[in-house]
Structures are given as structure tokens and as C-alpha cells.
Design an enzyme around this catalytic site. Structure first.
Site, PDB file in Angstrom:
ATOM      1  N   ASP A  57       0.832  -1.202   0.000  1.00 50.79           N
ATOM      2  CA  ASP A  57       0.000   0.000   0.000  1.00 50.79           C
ATOM      3  C   ASP A  57       0.865   1.250   0.000  1.00 50.79           C
ATOM      4  OD1 ASP A  57       0.950  -0.365   2.597  1.00 50.79           O
ATOM      5  OD2 ASP A  57      -1.012  -0.737   3.472  1.00 50.79           O
TER       6      ASP A  57
ATOM      7  N   ASP B 254      -7.944  -2.561  14.057  1.00 48.14           N
ATOM      8  CA  ASP B 254      -9.325  -2.773  13.612  1.00 48.14           C
ATOM      9  C   ASP B 254      -9.443  -3.946  12.638  1.00 48.14           C
ATOM     10  OD1 ASP B 254      -8.149  -1.762  11.335  1.00 48.14           O
ATOM     11  OD2 ASP B 254      -9.476  -0.017  11.127  1.00 48.14           O
TER      12      ASP B 254
ATOM     13  N   HIS C  55      -7.574  -4.497   9.916  1.00 44.50           N
ATOM     14  CA  HIS C  55      -7.231  -4.282   8.512  1.00 44.50           C
ATOM     15  C   HIS C  55      -5.922  -4.971   8.164  1.00 44.50           C
ATOM     16  CE1 HIS C  55      -5.062  -0.375   9.789  1.00 44.50           C
ATOM     17  NE2 HIS C  55      -4.129  -1.018   9.105  1.00 44.50           N
TER      18      HIS C  55
ATOM     19  N   GLU D  54      -9.682  -1.406   5.123  1.00 41.93           N
ATOM     20  CA  GLU D  54     -10.376  -1.076   6.364  1.00 41.93           C
ATOM     21  C   GLU D  54     -11.678  -1.873   6.471  1.00 41.93           C
ATOM     22  OE1 GLU D  54      -8.799   0.473   8.475  1.00 41.93           O
ATOM     23  OE2 GLU D  54      -8.089   2.463   7.930  1.00 41.93           O
TER      24      GLU D  54
HETATM   25  C1  GLP Z   1      -0.538   0.098   8.715  1.00 46.62           C
HETATM   26  C2  GLP Z   1      -0.183  -0.595   7.393  1.00 46.62           C
HETATM   27  C3  GLP Z   1      -0.448  -2.068   7.475  1.00 46.62           C
HETATM   28  C4  GLP Z   1       0.074  -2.555   8.805  1.00 46.62           C
HETATM   29  C5  GLP Z   1      -0.776  -2.016   9.920  1.00 46.62           C
HETATM   30  C6  GLP Z   1      -0.238  -2.340  11.308  1.00 46.62           C
HETATM   31  O1  GLP Z   1      -1.507   1.047   8.644  1.00 46.62           O
HETATM   32  N1  GLP Z   1      -0.807  -0.079   6.215  1.00 46.62           N
HETATM   33  O2  GLP Z   1       0.189  -2.734   6.389  1.00 46.62           O
HETATM   34  O3  GLP Z   1       0.007  -3.950   8.863  1.00 46.62           O
HETATM   35  O4  GLP Z   1      -1.033  -0.668   9.770  1.00 46.62           O
HETATM   36  O5  GLP Z   1       0.877  -1.583  11.616  1.00 46.62           O
HETATM   37  P1  GLP Z   1       1.882  -1.898  12.780  1.00 46.62           P
HETATM   38  O6  GLP Z   1       2.631  -3.123  12.358  1.00 46.62           O
HETATM   39  O7  GLP Z   1       2.764  -0.709  12.872  1.00 46.62           O
HETATM   40  O8  GLP Z   1       1.071  -2.125  13.999  1.00 46.62           O
END
Ligand code: GLP
Length: 260
Positions: free
Chosen positions: A66, A135, A137, A142
Site C-alpha cells: 500500500d 481494527d 485491517h 479497512e
Molecule cells: C498500517 C499498514 C499495514 C500494517 C498495519 C499495522 O496502517 N498499512 O500494512 O500492517 O497498519 O501496523 P503496525 O505493524 O505498525 O502495527
């Protein structure tokens, strides 16, 4: 779905083992790259193996999950720059072999369609590294995302922007409101999904992912339909799993030759 419960350092080693096994088998393998904090220890371990054991990425291809829409090209939190800093530039990975959706394109819909074509032209993703949002995702799909979605523009939830504000000087207003993200259908096309989650704040999302009903309300639950999905969690992230004892027993009894 395989669930492995282990200390965070061991999880990173296991994920790096899977990437290394793939690259030693096929030097031009296609890796799916996640941002966020969860994969950072995996990238550290891969960079260490590059330096210590000559693990090479020179023929590998990489596709990011992304990208934020509209962050300036030189912004350190632009996911392209994050991936360059955290992994690509620490190993021998030619810059033109790592791609992400173009969040600065004039025609964002065309950029998303191009990205889907590029993944298909590379033969699809062999191993996709994933984190999970609080959440539920994955990538930036989302709650409410179509389980069949492809790369497209999405609006970030307030919660995701709050979660990611730590990367933007704790100012939620600096977190972009939109992103381009591989869809859940795109992610499900990868041949192996390896998701990492650590910390108590991920426990509910991990419980839903592994044990909840498949639902767009918890987008990661679509992974229950994948034939080869690995969920790597520490004790805190596993703390709400109902069948934790069974997952531990299964992993402990697993033959060494099986790999992830
Ligand atoms: C972000 C990314 C995701 C990631 C998630 C969790 O927003 N777009 O790819 O898996 O949130 O992030 P973290 O690993 O920092 O908790």
C-alpha cells in the site's frame, strides 16, 4: 491456517527463514512487502543475513502492499521511502525491482490498474509479509472492504490515522486521509501469507482473524479462506485466542522438514 505463538525475536527469525528458503530456492522470487512496525524485525534479520551469509535479493522482485496518497516524493513516511530505508537499500536489491502503488499519480485509478497488471506480469506474489491493524485491517483494507477487492483508493479510518500518528510526530492531522492499497482479493492471490502481530493491542484483531466469522467487519478474516496462511504472534497478541493450547501443541509436534 497455522498459528505460531513465540517471543517476538523468534517470530522474526521464522519469517526470515521462510523468505530465505524461498530466495535460495528461486533467486527471482516475488516478495510482498508490508510497512508498519510489525515487519521491521524481519527486515533487520534479512539485512543481517545479507551481510553475514550473502543472502541475495539481486534478482528478487518486490511489491508493496500500500501507499499513502499525496505524500511528497521525498517524505520519509512515504511507504516507498520506508521500504527503501528499512530493507531494499540495506541489501543488494536493485531499486527498479521494488514497486509500490503510485500515490502521486494524476490518475489514481489507472495507477491501481497498472499495479495489478505489474503483479500479474511478475507471475504473482510468492510470499506476502503482512501486519494487522487494531481494527483488523490488512494492508489498508479497512472494515467494510470487499473480500474480493483489488488495488484501489481507500479512505483511512480515524482509528488507523490515530494508530499511525506516531510516524507523523504524533499529529493525527498530518496523517494522510487516503491511500492506495492492494485489495483483499489481490492479497489472497499470493501463494503464501505470513502475518506478524505482537502486543496486547493486537489481541482482539488476532482473535477475530483466526477464530472469528469471516466478515468484512474484520477484513483479515478473509485469510481463513487461504490455503497457506501463517500467523506469527507473541504471547500478548495471542492472549485472546480460544484454542491457544491447541496451536502450541500442533506447532511443538510439527516435523522439522515442514517449514512454515
Ligand atoms: C498500517 C499498514 C499495514 C500494517 C498495519 C499495522 O496502517 N498499512 O500494512 O500492517 O497498519 O501496523 P503496525 O505493524 O505498525 O502495527
Amino acid at each position: 491456517m497455522e498459528v505460531v505463538i513465540a517471543p517476538a525475536e523468534e517470530l522474526a527469525v521464522l519469517a526470515a527463514d521462510a523468505v530465505e528458503a524461498l530466495l535460495r530456492r528461486r533467486a527471482d522470487a516475488v516478495l510482498g512487502l508490508a510497512t508498519g512496525s510489525s515487519p521491521l524485525a524481519v527486515y533487520d534479520e534479512l539485512a543481517r543475513r545479507h551481510a553475514a551469509d550473502a543472502l541475495s535479493f539481486d534478482q528478487a522482485r518486490g511489491f508493496m502492499l500500500d501507499e499513502y496518497v499525496g505524500l511528497p516524493a521525498d517524505h520519509p513516511e512515504r511507504y516507498r521511502n520506508v521500504i527503501a530505508t528499512e530493507i531494499a537499500e540495506r541489501v543488494d536489491w536493485p531499486a527498479d525491482q521494488v514497486r509500490g502503488p503510485d500515490g502521486l499519480a494524476e490518475d489514481l485509478a489507472a495507477a491501481c490498474a497498472d499495479y495489478e497488471r505489474a503483479i500479474a506480469a511478475a507471475g504473482g506474489i510468492d510470499l506476502q509479509i503482512l501486519g494487522i491493524g487494531t481494527d483488523g485491517h490488512i494492508a489498508f483494507n479497512e472494515p467494510g472492504s470487499s473480500l474480493a477487492s483489488r488495488t484501489r483508493i481507500k479512505t483511512l479510518t480515524r482509528q488507523t490515522r490515530i494508530d499511525n500518528a506516531r510516524f507523523f510526530g504524533d499529529d493525527v492531522d498530518l496523517v494522510p486521509t487516503h491511500c492506495l492499497t492492494q485489495g483483499l482479493g489481490t492479497i489472497m492471490d499470493a501463494r503464501h501469507l505470513v502475518l506478524l502481530a505482537t502486543g496486547r493491542h493486537k489481541a482482539e484483531a488476532v482473535h477475530q482473524l483466526v477464530e472469528g466469522p469471516v466478515s468484512a467487519m474484520w477484513p483479515a478474516t478473509v485469510m481463513q479462506l487461504h490455503p497457506h496462511a501463517t500467523v506469527l504472534v507473541d504471547e500478548a497478541a495471542a492472549s485472546r485466542l480460544q484454542l491457544a493450547a491447541y496451536y502450541r501443541q500442533t506447532y511443538d509436534a510439527k516435523p522439522d522438514w515442514q517449514g512454515l
